[in-house]
Design a protein around this motif. Structure first.
Motif, PDB file in Angstrom:
ATOM      1  N   VAL A  50       0.792  -1.122  -0.004  1.00 18.77           N
ATOM      2  CA  VAL A  50      -0.033   0.185  -0.190  1.00 18.77           C
ATOM      3  C   VAL A  50       0.758   1.296   0.052  1.00 18.77           C
ATOM      4  CG1 VAL A  50      -1.696   1.237   1.267  1.00 18.77           C
ATOM      5  CG2 VAL A  50      -1.787  -1.191   1.051  1.00 18.77           C
ATOM      6  N   TRP A  51       0.626   2.389  -0.870  1.00 18.10           N
ATOM      7  CA  TRP A  51       1.579   3.493  -1.027  1.00 18.10           C
ATOM      8  C   TRP A  51       1.159   4.285   0.200  1.00 18.10           C
ATOM      9  CZ3 TRP A  51       0.165   8.709  -0.687  1.00 18.10           C
ATOM     10  CH2 TRP A  51       1.019   9.581  -1.140  1.00 18.10           C
ATOM     11  N   THR A  52       2.278   4.855   0.682  1.00 20.38           N
ATOM     12  CA  THR A  52       2.199   5.926   1.909  1.00 20.38           C
ATOM     13  C   THR A  52       3.064   6.914   1.515  1.00 20.38           C
ATOM     14  OG1 THR A  52       4.221   5.017   2.957  1.00 20.38           O
ATOM     15  CG2 THR A  52       2.184   3.995   3.634  1.00 20.38           C
ATOM     16  N   GLU A  53       2.831   8.047   2.049  1.00 21.45           N
ATOM     17  CA  GLU A  53       3.841   9.299   1.940  1.00 21.45           C
ATOM     18  C   GLU A  53       5.347   8.750   1.949  1.00 21.45           C
ATOM     19  OE1 GLU A  53       2.326  12.777   2.663  1.00 21.45           O
ATOM     20  OE2 GLU A  53       0.336  11.643   2.550  1.00 21.45           O
ATOM     21  N   ASN A  54       5.623   7.898   2.533  1.00 22.61           N
ATOM     22  CA  ASN A  54       7.080   7.683   2.661  1.00 22.61           C
ATOM     23  C   ASN A  54       7.630   6.910   1.540  1.00 22.61           C
ATOM     24  OD1 ASN A  54       7.354   8.254   5.234  1.00 22.61           O
ATOM     25  ND2 ASN A  54       6.937   6.363   6.194  1.00 22.61           N
ATOM     26  N   SER A  55       6.568   6.476   0.705  1.00 27.27           N
ATOM     27  CA  SER A  55       6.933   5.988  -0.607  1.00 27.27           C
ATOM     28  C   SER A  55       7.609   6.688  -1.592  1.00 27.27           C
ATOM     29  CB  SER A  55       5.723   5.132  -1.230  1.00 27.27           C
ATOM     30  OG  SER A  55       4.933   4.388  -0.469  1.00 27.27           O
ATOM     31  N   ARG A  56       7.289   8.053  -1.351  1.00 26.69           N
ATOM     32  CA  ARG A  56       7.862   9.236  -2.283  1.00 26.69           C
ATOM     33  C   ARG A  56       9.336   9.104  -2.296  1.00 26.69           C
ATOM     34  NH1 ARG A  56       3.590  13.081  -0.241  1.00 26.69           N
ATOM     35  NH2 ARG A  56       1.904  12.774  -1.911  1.00 26.69           N
ATOM     36  N   SER A  57       9.881   8.740  -1.135  1.00 28.90           N
ATOM     37  CA  SER A  57      11.446   8.502  -1.114  1.00 28.90           C
ATOM     38  C   SER A  57      11.936   7.534  -2.180  1.00 28.90           C
ATOM     39  CB  SER A  57      11.833   8.135   0.530  1.00 28.90           C
ATOM     40  OG  SER A  57      11.606   6.866   0.427  1.00 28.90           O
ATOM     41  N   THR A  58      11.033   6.795  -2.721  1.00 29.18           N
ATOM     42  CA  THR A  58      11.663   5.648  -3.685  1.00 29.18           C
ATOM     43  C   THR A  58      11.453   6.413  -4.901  1.00 29.18           C
ATOM     44  OG1 THR A  58       9.396   4.715  -3.767  1.00 29.18           O
ATOM     45  CG2 THR A  58      11.100   3.960  -2.206  1.00 29.18           C
ATOM     46  N   TYR A  59      10.943   7.557  -5.178  1.00 30.96           N
ATOM     47  CA  TYR A  59      10.574   8.174  -6.482  1.00 30.96           C
ATOM     48  C   TYR A  59      11.883   8.162  -7.535  1.00 30.96           C
ATOM     49  CZ  TYR A  59       5.568   9.182  -5.496  1.00 30.96           C
ATOM     50  OH  TYR A  59       4.234   8.954  -5.214  1.00 30.96           O
ATOM     51  N   ASN A  60      11.654   8.353  -8.605  1.00 25.40           N
ATOM     52  CA  ASN A  60      12.745   8.416  -9.592  1.00 25.40           C
ATOM     53  C   ASN A  60      12.399   9.860 -10.103  1.00 25.40           C
ATOM     54  OD1 ASN A  60      14.353   8.923 -11.778  1.00 25.40           O
ATOM     55  ND2 ASN A  60      13.908   7.056 -12.818  1.00 25.40           N
ATOM     56  N   LYS A  61      13.208  10.757  -9.616  1.00 22.29           N
ATOM     57  CA  LYS A  61      13.011  12.240  -9.897  1.00 22.29           C
ATOM     58  C   LYS A  61      13.807  12.883 -10.998  1.00 22.29           C
ATOM     59  CE  LYS A  61      10.540  13.625  -5.948  1.00 22.29           C
ATOM     60  NZ  LYS A  61      10.292  15.031  -5.313  1.00 22.29           N
ATOM     61  N   TRP A  62      14.615  11.989 -11.730  1.00 16.26           N
ATOM     62  CA  TRP A  62      15.402  12.304 -12.658  1.00 16.26           C
ATOM     63  C   TRP A  62      15.171  11.899 -14.173  1.00 16.26           C
ATOM     64  CZ3 TRP A  62      18.217  15.591 -14.583  1.00 16.26           C
ATOM     65  CH2 TRP A  62      19.380  15.387 -15.575  1.00 16.26           C
ATOM     66  N   ASP A  63      15.119  10.535 -14.261  1.00 13.89           N
ATOM     67  CA  ASP A  63      14.890   9.882 -15.651  1.00 13.89           C
ATOM     68  C   ASP A  63      13.837   9.015 -15.916  1.00 13.89           C
ATOM     69  OD1 ASP A  63      16.329   7.784 -14.259  1.00 13.89           O
ATOM     70  OD2 ASP A  63      17.746   7.743 -15.532  1.00 13.89           O
ATOM     71  N   GLY A  64      12.725   9.203 -14.984  1.00 11.09           N
ATOM     72  CA  GLY A  64      11.533   8.329 -15.262  1.00 11.09           C
ATOM     73  C   GLY A  64      10.873   8.500 -16.812  1.00 11.09           C
ATOM     74  N   VAL A  65      10.450   7.569 -17.449  1.00 10.75           N
ATOM     75  CA  VAL A  65       9.980   8.126 -18.820  1.00 10.75           C
ATOM     76  C   VAL A  65       8.481   8.699 -18.763  1.00 10.75           C
ATOM     77  CG1 VAL A  65      11.050   6.424 -20.328  1.00 10.75           C
ATOM     78  CG2 VAL A  65       8.957   5.766 -19.051  1.00 10.75           C
ATOM     79  N   ALA A  66       8.519   9.506 -19.763  1.00 12.29           N
ATOM     80  CA  ALA A  66       6.961  10.416 -19.880  1.00 12.29           C
ATOM     81  C   ALA A  66       6.229   9.665 -20.804  1.00 12.29           C
ATOM     82  CB  ALA A  66       7.335  11.827 -20.430  1.00 12.29           C
ATOM     83  N   ARG A  67       5.263   8.798 -20.632  1.00 10.47           N
ATOM     84  CA  ARG A  67       4.593   8.172 -21.547  1.00 10.47           C
ATOM     85  C   ARG A  67       2.976   8.381 -21.185  1.00 10.47           C
ATOM     86  NH1 ARG A  67       6.004   1.971 -20.045  1.00 10.47           N
ATOM     87  NH2 ARG A  67       4.719   1.818 -22.029  1.00 10.47           N
ATOM     88  N   CYS A  68       1.903   7.417 -21.741  1.00 12.46           N
ATOM     89  CA  CYS A  68       0.510   7.709 -21.728  1.00 12.46           C
ATOM     90  C   CYS A  68       0.012   6.610 -21.102  1.00 12.46           C
ATOM     91  CB  CYS A  68       0.074   8.354 -22.824  1.00 12.46           C
ATOM     92  SG  CYS A  68       0.191   7.291 -24.295  1.00 12.46           S
ATOM     93  N   THR A  69       0.553   5.395 -20.812  1.00  9.05           N
ATOM     94  CA  THR A  69      -0.021   4.277 -20.316  1.00  9.05           C
ATOM     95  C   THR A  69       0.836   3.610 -19.395  1.00  9.05           C
ATOM     96  OG1 THR A  69      -1.281   3.791 -22.520  1.00  9.05           O
ATOM     97  CG2 THR A  69      -1.411   2.150 -20.994  1.00  9.05           C
ATOM     98  N   THR A  70       0.429   3.250 -18.313  1.00 10.06           N
ATOM     99  CA  THR A  70       1.188   2.812 -17.223  1.00 10.06           C
ATOM    100  C   THR A  70       0.337   1.427 -16.447  1.00 10.06           C
ATOM    101  OG1 THR A  70       2.710   2.923 -15.260  1.00 10.06           O
ATOM    102  CG2 THR A  70       0.648   3.868 -15.240  1.00 10.06           C
ATOM    103  N   GLN A  71       1.184   0.403 -16.487  1.00 10.63           N
ATOM    104  CA  GLN A  71       0.744  -0.931 -15.591  1.00 10.63           C
ATOM    105  C   GLN A  71       0.762  -0.696 -14.045  1.00 10.63           C
ATOM    106  OE1 GLN A  71       3.770  -0.381 -16.894  1.00 10.63           O
ATOM    107  NE2 GLN A  71       5.239  -2.079 -16.472  1.00 10.63           N
ATOM    108  N   VAL A  72      -0.130  -1.289 -13.697  1.00 13.18           N
ATOM    109  CA  VAL A  72      -0.152  -1.398 -12.111  1.00 13.18           C
ATOM    110  C   VAL A  72      -0.658  -2.682 -11.683  1.00 13.18           C
ATOM    111  CG1 VAL A  72      -1.187  -0.184 -10.047  1.00 13.18           C
ATOM    112  CG2 VAL A  72      -1.577   0.894 -12.252  1.00 13.18           C
TER     113      VAL A  72
END
Ligand SMILES: *[C@@H]1O[C@H](CO)[C@@H](O)[C@H](O)[C@H]1NC(C)=O
Ligand SMILES: *[C@@H]1O[C@H](CO)[C@@H](O)[C@H](O)[C@H]1NC(C)=O
Ligand SMILES: *[C@@H]1O[C@H](CO)[C@@H](O)[C@H](O)[C@H]1NC(C)=O
Ligand SMILES: *[C@@H]1O[C@H](CO)[C@@H](O)[C@H](O)[C@H]1NC(C)=O
Ligand SMILES: *[C@@H]1O[C@H](CO)[C@@H](O)[C@H](O)[C@H]1NC(C)=O
Ligand SMILES: *[C@@H]1O[C@H](CO)[C@@H](O)[C@H](O)[C@H]1NC(C)=O
Ligand SMILES: *[C@@H]1O[C@H](CO)[C@@H](O)[C@H](O)[C@H]1NC(C)=O
Length: 591
Positions: free
Chosen positions: A472-494
């Motif tokens: 389950v996502w929590t506010e702390n999950s943000r520390s794992t974000y890729n803030k530099w080279d995540g791709v820009a796209r229009c469809t993502t899987q979950v």
């Protein structure tokens, strides 16, 4: 030559001249298409069935254009039901009128035609179009979209020796009408009858699994050459693993972003996703090779009879493909697919639609203005009907498109009250829209509470995929974000029991559809709109098209098609009076 120019000026001067001719003076080019949409017969698994063809083709023709070109497509609906095409991944900047979904356009009635006109502004990449209504994609009607770089912007790899579009999809022998009835009655789709490659059934790699006489796809190649393969999962609800026997896939682009070029032996492609790979024909031609698309994340009990198999044929091949199919990834390695998705990176130094590097948009430095945690759940009974939900709301498409209702100030069609969290209340059916902050920066976390992989698509935008994990996502999950080279796209899987976080820069005014790409989830209600209104009067926003089709409470504005064609040159006096009347009625209602 009359003028003597220094040698090193030639390139610059020539480029300037070319620019003046192609863009600077002449304006962006137009391309015109006339497409008839009709049922045709195909037998991908040896059983005749009705499929949707575009110009008699299944898959339909490829729309091959260049950044900023104007596209005009006159679509004639020869089906027995209403129809709309949506241009998946084309951002329709400030022009949701051309998006072709139920919230922006009235459907093209059977027997009518309607002309789309849009510009493929400021984007490049590999996308596809498909019918957006009534589960019709399950019957075909799709085709490729290629948006090439402008001449002046180099592509970050050598020009390939060929450009090949592949559509992979799960497929049912049942018609789209039977399938949607099954869904409404709670039966579910069941296992697909197989996997198609460009509308064709599998090569007979095993006589026990594939019957005789099924036509299959053959890709003809020359030894030593390198091809760009644009692979789209246009299927209904099955994630597919794509691989080619003995060949590497070098990932170069996904949905309009050039990626860091990395080698993969296989790639999981989820419903609605598109990837470009470079494949070099570097094997000896002792035989042909298998190209495989096999289902992922399906229970073995429900698993389908055969994967999709096409053939890679070298011009000097010595014989048919042989041996076992290349191995799929281990189904029980939960992190394999997620780690693969996380390994896909943006090439921040490559130019794309504009000459400056993609990475010059520093999405990681922008302050988030709104956060939505969107929870999806499997189908459940809501008011006695089988429905799926996002944050407990199952989308009901009103008969008046939201964008039209907004244009004519018709009240009561939708509410700008989509909740930013799952609400602990009974699920309901509603037309609830996300109130987007114009020029804001939205963070959406998709939390998948279902047992199958889902993918979500947003029209009008490319978003940054910054994180995904199980739990389950929590506010702390943000520390794992890729803030530099995540791709820009229009469809993502979950992934099931997991979350995916995306960031959206809300700079495109309009009413934009956000929906599940898995057709069953979408059909039963996993859809919402993002409304982005520029509070300042923006005269660059595209106006209501003159050929707009009216329906729902605005249907009195609609003329018969025959008359419309005759009077199409200018809006009629009649309509002006009617519009004024509507405005008066609406004002009165508002009191
Ligand atoms: C697309 O059109 C360009 C010319 O504009 C051409 O060079 C290219 O081969 C075409 N690609 C495909 C896949 O047809
Ligand atoms: C229908 O097609 C005709 C040409 O065949 C065209 O003139 C007309 O504008 C089209 N109608 C619409 C609403 O796009
Ligand atoms: C050709 O390649 C295949 C697969 O890599 C290999 O098994 C075979 O021995 C090779 N044959 C020759 C003649 O090199
Ligand atoms: C397979 O089925 C079981 C029982 O129905 C379920 O718990 C599990 O999540 C399913 N696995 C997949 C990958 O769908
Ligand atoms: C990124 O793009 C540049 C072109 O700007 C290219 O030269 C480079 O090879 C690419 N890098 C990777 C790792 O793909
Ligand atoms: C939508 O958001 C705007 C600000 O972006 C605000 O002014 C407006 O009141 C909101 N509308 C609703 C119905 O919440
Ligand atoms: C779904 O959510 C419920 C609580 O809302 C939780 O107990 C359950 O584990 C979740 N299931 C999945 C598959 O995420």
């Amino acid at each position: 030559m009359l003028l003597r120019l220094p040698d090193d000026c030639w390139f610059f001067c020539f480029s300037l001249l070319l620019w003046l001719i192609t863009g600077g003076l002449a304006g962006d080019p137009f391309v015109f298409y006339d497409w008839t949409v009709s049922y045709i017969t195909a037998s991908p698994f040896g059983v005749k069935q009705q499929v949707i063809g575009i110009e008699g083709q299944f898959p339909g023709p490829i729309l091959n254009v260049t950044t900023n070109w104007n596209v005009v497509v006159n679509v004639k609906n020869n089906l027995d039901e209403p129809f709309l095409l949506t241009w998946n991944g084309i951002q329709q900047r400030k022009n949701s009128w051309q998006d072709g979904v139920s919230g922006t356009n009235c459907p093209i009635p059977a027997g009518w035609n309607w002309t789309y006109q849009f510009q493929v502004k400021d984007q490049i990449g590999s996308f596809f179009y498909f019918p957006s209504l009534g589960f019709q994609r399950a019957a075909g009607g799709y085709g490729g979209i290629i948006v090439n770089n402008r001449e002046v912007i180099p592509v970050p790899f050598a020009t390939p020796d060929g450009d090949i579009t592949l559509f992979i999809s799960d497929w049912y022998i049942k018609s789209h009408k039977e399938l949607r009835n099954d869904l409404e009655s709670g039966t579910g789709l069941g296992a697909p009858d197989g996997i198609l490659f460009n509308g064709l059934g599998p090569y007979q790699f095993d006589k026990a699994l594939v019957r005789d006489g099924i036509p299959y796809l053959i890709i003809n190649v020359e030894p030593g050459k390198t091809y760009r393969l644009r692979v789209h999962n246009v299927g209904i609800s099955t994630s597919l693993n794509f691989r080619i026997q003995n060949h590497n896939l070098v990932l170069v682009e996904t949905e309009g972003s050039y990626t860091v070029q990395q080698k993969y032996s296989n790639m999981d492609i989820h419903v609605g996703q598109s990837y470009s790979f470079l494949v070099t024909m570097d094997q000896n031609a002792s035989s042909d090779y298998y190209i495989v698309a096999s289902p992922r994340f399906v229970n073995s009990s429900a698993s389908i009879k055969a994967p999709g198999v096409a053939i890679l044929h070298y011009s000097n091949s010595q014989g048919p493909a042989s041996g076992p199919l290349p191995d799929p990834p281990n189904e029980y390695d939960t992190y394999y697919s997620m780690n693969q998705a996380r390994s896909i990176r943006w090439n921040v130094s490559a130019g794309a639609a504009r000459p400056n590097p993609q990475g010059s948009f520093r999405y990681g430095d922008i302050t988030v203005t709104d956060v939505y945690v969107i929870l999806n759940r499997p189908a459940e009974l809501v008011d006695g009907r089988w429905r799926t939900t996002l944050n407990g709301i199952s989308y009901i498409a009103p008969s008046t498109p939201l964008r039209l209702a907004q244009q004519f100030n018709v009240p009561g069609i939708f509410k700008l009250d989509f909740p930013n969290r799952f609400m602990n209340r009974p699920a309901k059916m509603d037309t609830s829209v996300i109130n987007g902050t114009f020029k804001g920066f939205i963070e959406i976390i998709f939390q998948n509470n279902d047992t199958s992989v889902q993918s979500y698509h947003l029209d009008g935008y490319a978003f940054f995929v910054v994180g995904m994990d199980y739990g389950v996502w929590t506010e702390n999950s943000r520390s794992t974000y890729n803030k530099w080279d995540g791709v820009a796209r229009c469809t993502t899987q979950v992934f099931p029991g997991a979350w995916t976080a995306i960031l959206i820069s809300v700079d495109n005014a309009g009413m934009w559809n956000l929906h599940a790409q898995n057709l069953d989830s979408w059909y039963l209600g996993q859809e919402v709109y993002l409304n982005a209104v520029n509070p300042e009067n923006d005269n660059t926003e595209v106006q209501l098209p003159e050929n707009t089709i009216y329906c729902g409470v605005l249907s009195f504005l609609q003329k018969e098609q025959a008359q419309r064609v005759r009077f199409s040159a200018a809006p009629s006096f009649d309509n002006t009076i009617k519009i004024v009347l509507v405005a008066i009625i609406v004002a009165l209602l508002g009191l």
